[in-house]
Motif scaffolding. Structure first.
Motif, PDB file in Angstrom:
ATOM      1  N   LYS A 143      -5.641  19.017   0.233  1.00 21.66           N
ATOM      2  CA  LYS A 143      -5.535  20.021  -0.829  1.00 21.66           C
ATOM      3  C   LYS A 143      -6.262  21.306  -0.431  1.00 21.66           C
ATOM      4  CE  LYS A 143      -3.306  17.166  -3.527  1.00 21.66           C
ATOM      5  NZ  LYS A 143      -1.862  17.316  -3.766  1.00 21.66           N
ATOM      6  N   MET A 144      -6.002  21.753   0.780  1.00 19.69           N
ATOM      7  CA  MET A 144      -6.617  22.970   1.302  1.00 19.69           C
ATOM      8  C   MET A 144      -5.515  23.952   1.680  1.00 19.69           C
ATOM      9  SD  MET A 144      -9.360  21.109   3.842  1.00 19.69           S
ATOM     10  CE  MET A 144     -10.169  22.635   4.369  1.00 19.69           C
ATOM     11  N   PRO A 145      -5.807  25.264   1.697  1.00 19.59           N
ATOM     12  CA  PRO A 145      -4.814  26.244   2.150  1.00 19.59           C
ATOM     13  C   PRO A 145      -4.297  25.887   3.535  1.00 19.59           C
ATOM     14  CG  PRO A 145      -6.674  27.351   1.142  1.00 19.59           C
ATOM     15  CD  PRO A 145      -7.069  25.905   1.256  1.00 19.59           C
ATOM     16  N   TYR A 146      -3.016  26.150   3.787  1.00 23.61           N
ATOM     17  CA  TYR A 146      -2.419  25.667   5.030  1.00 23.61           C
ATOM     18  C   TYR A 146      -2.981  26.348   6.269  1.00 23.61           C
ATOM     19  CZ  TYR A 146       0.675  29.725   4.453  1.00 23.61           C
ATOM     20  OH  TYR A 146       1.173  30.989   4.279  1.00 23.61           O
ATOM     21  N   HIS A 147      -3.725  27.458   6.121  1.00 28.19           N
ATOM     22  CA  HIS A 147      -4.313  28.055   7.317  1.00 28.19           C
ATOM     23  C   HIS A 147      -5.475  27.230   7.858  1.00 28.19           C
ATOM     24  CE1 HIS A 147      -6.033  30.322   3.786  1.00 28.19           C
ATOM     25  NE2 HIS A 147      -7.149  29.910   4.347  1.00 28.19           N
ATOM     26  N   TYR A 148      -5.843  26.156   7.138  1.00 24.14           N
ATOM     27  CA  TYR A 148      -6.847  25.219   7.666  1.00 24.14           C
ATOM     28  C   TYR A 148      -6.205  24.137   8.531  1.00 24.14           C
ATOM     29  CZ  TYR A 148     -10.779  26.919   4.877  1.00 24.14           C
ATOM     30  OH  TYR A 148     -11.800  27.682   4.357  1.00 24.14           O
ATOM     31  N   LEU A 149      -4.895  24.184   8.681  1.00 23.33           N
ATOM     32  CA  LEU A 149      -4.198  23.158   9.457  1.00 23.33           C
ATOM     33  C   LEU A 149      -4.780  22.960  10.867  1.00 23.33           C
ATOM     34  CD1 LEU A 149      -1.745  21.190   9.632  1.00 23.33           C
ATOM     35  CD2 LEU A 149      -0.422  23.138  10.498  1.00 23.33           C
ATOM     36  N   PHE A 194       2.522  18.388   8.467  1.00 21.54           N
ATOM     37  CA  PHE A 194       2.062  18.465   7.080  1.00 21.54           C
ATOM     38  C   PHE A 194       3.192  18.814   6.133  1.00 21.54           C
ATOM     39  CE2 PHE A 194       2.160  22.816   8.308  1.00 21.54           C
ATOM     40  CZ  PHE A 194       2.205  23.583   7.148  1.00 21.54           C
ATOM     41  N   ILE A 195       2.932  18.539   4.871  1.00 20.79           N
ATOM     42  CA  ILE A 195       3.824  18.925   3.783  1.00 20.79           C
ATOM     43  C   ILE A 195       3.034  19.829   2.854  1.00 20.79           C
ATOM     44  CG2 ILE A 195       5.113  18.097   1.777  1.00 20.79           C
ATOM     45  CD1 ILE A 195       5.650  15.534   3.351  1.00 20.79           C
ATOM     46  N   ALA A 196       3.550  21.028   2.599  1.00 18.19           N
ATOM     47  CA  ALA A 196       2.825  22.005   1.790  1.00 18.19           C
ATOM     48  C   ALA A 196       3.329  22.007   0.351  1.00 18.19           C
ATOM     49  CB  ALA A 196       2.965  23.402   2.394  1.00 18.19           C
ATOM     50  N   GLU A 197       2.425  22.304  -0.539  1.00 14.52           N
ATOM     51  CA  GLU A 197       2.746  22.455  -1.960  1.00 14.52           C
ATOM     52  C   GLU A 197       2.268  23.844  -2.368  1.00 14.52           C
ATOM     53  OE1 GLU A 197       0.532  20.503  -5.488  1.00 14.52           O
ATOM     54  OE2 GLU A 197       2.147  19.113  -4.977  1.00 14.52           O
ATOM     55  N   ILE A 198       3.205  24.761  -2.529  1.00 20.10           N
ATOM     56  CA  ILE A 198       2.909  26.190  -2.732  1.00 20.10           C
ATOM     57  C   ILE A 198       2.133  26.666  -1.502  1.00 20.10           C
ATOM     58  CG2 ILE A 198       2.007  27.948  -4.283  1.00 20.10           C
ATOM     59  CD1 ILE A 198       2.196  25.928  -6.558  1.00 20.10           C
ATOM     60  N   ASP A 199       0.831  26.936  -1.609  1.00 18.67           N
ATOM     61  CA  ASP A 199       0.078  27.396  -0.444  1.00 18.67           C
ATOM     62  C   ASP A 199      -0.980  26.383  -0.017  1.00 18.67           C
ATOM     63  OD1 ASP A 199      -1.537  27.691  -2.640  1.00 18.67           O
ATOM     64  OD2 ASP A 199      -2.449  29.571  -1.962  1.00 18.67           O
ATOM     65  N   LEU A 200      -0.857  25.133  -0.499  1.00 19.67           N
ATOM     66  CA  LEU A 200      -1.832  24.096  -0.155  1.00 19.67           C
ATOM     67  C   LEU A 200      -1.198  23.012   0.702  1.00 19.67           C
ATOM     68  CD1 LEU A 200      -3.642  23.542  -3.581  1.00 19.67           C
ATOM     69  CD2 LEU A 200      -4.430  24.918  -1.643  1.00 19.67           C
ATOM     70  N   ILE A 201      -2.036  22.397   1.551  1.00 14.81           N
ATOM     71  CA  ILE A 201      -1.590  21.223   2.301  1.00 14.81           C
ATOM     72  C   ILE A 201      -1.656  20.040   1.355  1.00 14.81           C
ATOM     73  CG2 ILE A 201      -2.006  19.736   4.291  1.00 14.81           C
ATOM     74  CD1 ILE A 201      -3.556  22.082   5.568  1.00 14.81           C
ATOM     75  N   ASP A 202      -0.513  19.517   0.983  1.00 17.06           N
ATOM     76  CA  ASP A 202      -0.470  18.379   0.064  1.00 17.06           C
ATOM     77  C   ASP A 202      -0.720  17.073   0.812  1.00 17.06           C
ATOM     78  OD1 ASP A 202      -0.047  16.895  -2.292  1.00 17.06           O
ATOM     79  OD2 ASP A 202       2.047  16.599  -1.763  1.00 17.06           O
ATOM     80  N   LYS A 203       0.070  16.824   1.844  1.00 18.88           N
ATOM     81  CA  LYS A 203      -0.100  15.635   2.674  1.00 18.88           C
ATOM     82  C   LYS A 203      -0.132  16.068   4.132  1.00 18.88           C
ATOM     83  CE  LYS A 203       0.227  12.166  -0.390  1.00 18.88           C
ATOM     84  NZ  LYS A 203       0.309  12.977  -1.610  1.00 18.88           N
ATOM     85  N   LEU A 204      -1.084  15.527   4.867  1.00 20.04           N
ATOM     86  CA  LEU A 204      -1.215  15.850   6.286  1.00 20.04           C
ATOM     87  C   LEU A 204      -1.197  14.561   7.084  1.00 20.04           C
ATOM     88  CD1 LEU A 204      -3.342  18.481   8.011  1.00 20.04           C
ATOM     89  CD2 LEU A 204      -3.662  16.102   8.718  1.00 20.04           C
ATOM     90  N   ILE A 205      -0.386  14.537   8.134  1.00 22.35           N
ATOM     91  CA  ILE A 205      -0.267  13.363   8.992  1.00 22.35           C
ATOM     92  C   ILE A 205      -0.828  13.702  10.366  1.00 22.35           C
ATOM     93  CG2 ILE A 205       1.337  11.747  10.095  1.00 22.35           C
ATOM     94  CD1 ILE A 205       3.219  12.438   7.636  1.00 22.35           C
ATOM     95  N   LEU A 206      -1.801  12.925  10.786  1.00 20.38           N
ATOM     96  CA  LEU A 206      -2.451  13.138  12.072  1.00 20.38           C
ATOM     97  C   LEU A 206      -2.093  11.963  12.982  1.00 20.38           C
ATOM     98  CD1 LEU A 206      -6.089  14.385  12.563  1.00 20.38           C
ATOM     99  CD2 LEU A 206      -5.151  12.599  14.028  1.00 20.38           C
ATOM    100  N   GLY A 207      -1.267  12.258  13.991  1.00 21.74           N
ATOM    101  CA  GLY A 207      -0.825  11.221  14.915  1.00 21.74           C
ATOM    102  C   GLY A 207      -1.643  11.230  16.189  1.00 21.74           C
ATOM    103  N   VAL A 208      -1.915  10.046  16.716  1.00 23.53           N
ATOM    104  CA  VAL A 208      -2.756   9.897  17.909  1.00 23.53           C
ATOM    105  C   VAL A 208      -2.072   8.983  18.917  1.00 23.53           C
ATOM    106  CG1 VAL A 208      -4.906   8.865  18.771  1.00 23.53           C
ATOM    107  CG2 VAL A 208      -4.946  10.299  16.725  1.00 23.53           C
ATOM    108  N   GLY A 209      -2.105   9.396  20.176  1.00 21.12           N
ATOM    109  CA  GLY A 209      -1.652   8.554  21.269  1.00 21.12           C
ATOM    110  C   GLY A 209      -2.735   8.502  22.335  1.00 21.12           C
ATOM    111  N   ILE A 210      -3.133   7.306  22.742  1.00 22.53           N
ATOM    112  CA  ILE A 210      -4.186   7.141  23.752  1.00 22.53           C
ATOM    113  C   ILE A 210      -3.673   6.192  24.839  1.00 22.53           C
ATOM    114  CG2 ILE A 210      -6.587   6.516  24.217  1.00 22.53           C
ATOM    115  CD1 ILE A 210      -7.132   6.789  21.216  1.00 22.53           C
ATOM    116  N   ASP A 211      -3.696   6.646  26.081  1.00 19.83           N
ATOM    117  CA  ASP A 211      -3.320   5.786  27.209  1.00 19.83           C
ATOM    118  C   ASP A 211      -4.537   4.944  27.584  1.00 19.83           C
ATOM    119  OD1 ASP A 211      -0.708   6.783  27.412  1.00 19.83           O
ATOM    120  OD2 ASP A 211      -1.382   8.493  28.600  1.00 19.83           O
ATOM    121  N   VAL A 212      -4.466   3.664  27.308  1.00 18.22           N
ATOM    122  CA  VAL A 212      -5.624   2.778  27.501  1.00 18.22           C
ATOM    123  C   VAL A 212      -5.485   1.911  28.747  1.00 18.22           C
ATOM    124  CG1 VAL A 212      -7.056   0.975  26.471  1.00 18.22           C
ATOM    125  CG2 VAL A 212      -6.049   2.736  25.015  1.00 18.22           C
ATOM    126  N   ASN A 213      -4.553   0.972  28.714  1.00 21.46           N
ATOM    127  CA  ASN A 213      -4.400   0.019  29.824  1.00 21.46           C
ATOM    128  C   ASN A 213      -3.134   0.232  30.645  1.00 21.46           C
ATOM    129  OD1 ASN A 213      -6.777  -1.663  29.404  1.00 21.46           O
ATOM    130  ND2 ASN A 213      -5.777  -2.332  27.523  1.00 21.46           N
TER     131      ASN A 213
END
Length: 318
Positions: A143-149, A194-213
């Motif tokens: 619920k922050m302005p999208y410029h914080y993305l 992310f999905i924005a609602e007016i000028d706010l970040i409503d839902k943000l998805i942070l995806g991670v990939g790590i090469d381990v083994n």
């Protein structure tokens, strides 16, 4: 909320992990379920690779979590009061970010053993090996302005680097905006949508990939195992460490403690204080990296001028 079955299996695992042998009746009494239900839950866990032995007149003995990043195992090992509310597991999926967008619930942790359509920034393909690497996405509602993305790219990268350094002391570094490198080899990356609602970040998805083994075939990439030159690494340990680090950084964002995030970035940045070139809208900009601003944008010094560059750009060190 987490399913009733997963909650019961987490409780059973906790009981098993605290004793050498536990009777089925004792587990049933503690969980307020029948012995048949206990038997079914334990057989389910064994079918997913957990190491649980059965001994006549003694009960059950737990010897190991196995190789899969199951919700029950992850939940058992996460810090209490973590921001994760639900854990969703896929043996195979198109991508964890896509799955998270379909679920779109705050506090979801989506884990996959394999992605058919894994991707990085700018639509690049992200390849991984089944049961060898780590692939997950988390959903938050800032619920922050999208410029914080951009700051979420930053904390995602810092969470991975911080976790790897705490576990292995390997001097993992971040490269703006979302790469994690050891030496000159990339071992992990972050993709934020992310999905924005007016000028706010409503839902943000942070995806991670790590090469381990695994053994990445791209020359500029490597895996943690290849760099450490040790035996097979514990993916669960790494996943838990990264999610716990991310929990701490999300708290910093919630408290608007951006100065601390900026300071940590400087200490962990591969490009801070170095000459870099940035390609933005087809134009090459050359300057010296001077860290990030409170939004996570790159601060680039060009002579006496300072440019603030958004993370839609791609950057590489000269």
């Amino acid at each position: 909320m987490q399913s009733k079955g997963i909650k019961q299996r987490v409780k059973i695992l906790k009981i098993l992990s605290q004793s050498d042998f536990v009777s089925g009746q004792s587990i049933a009494d503690s969980c307020n379920i029948s012995r048949i239900a206990v038997w079914k839950h334990i057989n389910y866990l064994k079918s997913k690779g957990l190491k649980i032995n059965t001994y006549l007149n003694k009960g059950y003995s737990f010897t190991g979590f196995g190789d899969r990043l199951l919700p029950e195992v992850v939940r058992l090992n996460l810090l209490k009061n973590n921001f994760i509310k639900d854990i969703i597991y896929f043996n195979e999926i198109d991508s964890t970010n896509n799955a998270a967008k379909r679920i779109l619930k705050e506090g979801s942790l989506v884990i996959a053993e394999q992605q058919k359509k894994g991707r990085g920034r700018n639509g690049k393909e992200w390849k991984s090996e089944k049961y060898k690497d780590i692939l997950f996405s988390v959903t938050v509602s800032p619920k922050m302005p999208y410029h914080y993305l951009p700051i979420f790219n930053i904390v995602g990268a810092l969470s991975i680097a911080g976790a790897l350094n705490r576990l292995f002391k390997i001097d993992a570094k971040t490269k703006w905006p979302n790469d994690i490198l050891i030496g000159n080899k990339k071992v992990a990356g972050v993709l934020v949508e992310f999905i924005a609602e007016i000028d706010l970040i409503d839902k943000l998805i942070l995806g991670v990939g790590i090469d381990v083994n695994s053994k990445p075939k791209i020359s500029r990439a490597s895996s943690i195992l290849s760099i450490l030159k040790k035996g097979k690494l514990d993916r669960l340990e790494i996943l838990i460490a990264v999610v716990n680090e991310l929990h701490s950084f999300i708290k910093l964002i919630g408290n608007k403690n951006f100065s601390k995030i900026q300071a940590i970035w400087k200490s962990c940045s591969l490009d801070y204080g170095k000459d870099v070139k940035v390609k933005e809208n087809g134009k090459i900009i050359v300057g010296k990296s001077d860290g990030i601003d409170s939004y996570g944008n790159l601060i680039l010094r060009e002579g006496r001028t300072i440019s603030i560059l958004h993370t839609v750009s791609s950057l590489k060190i000269i």
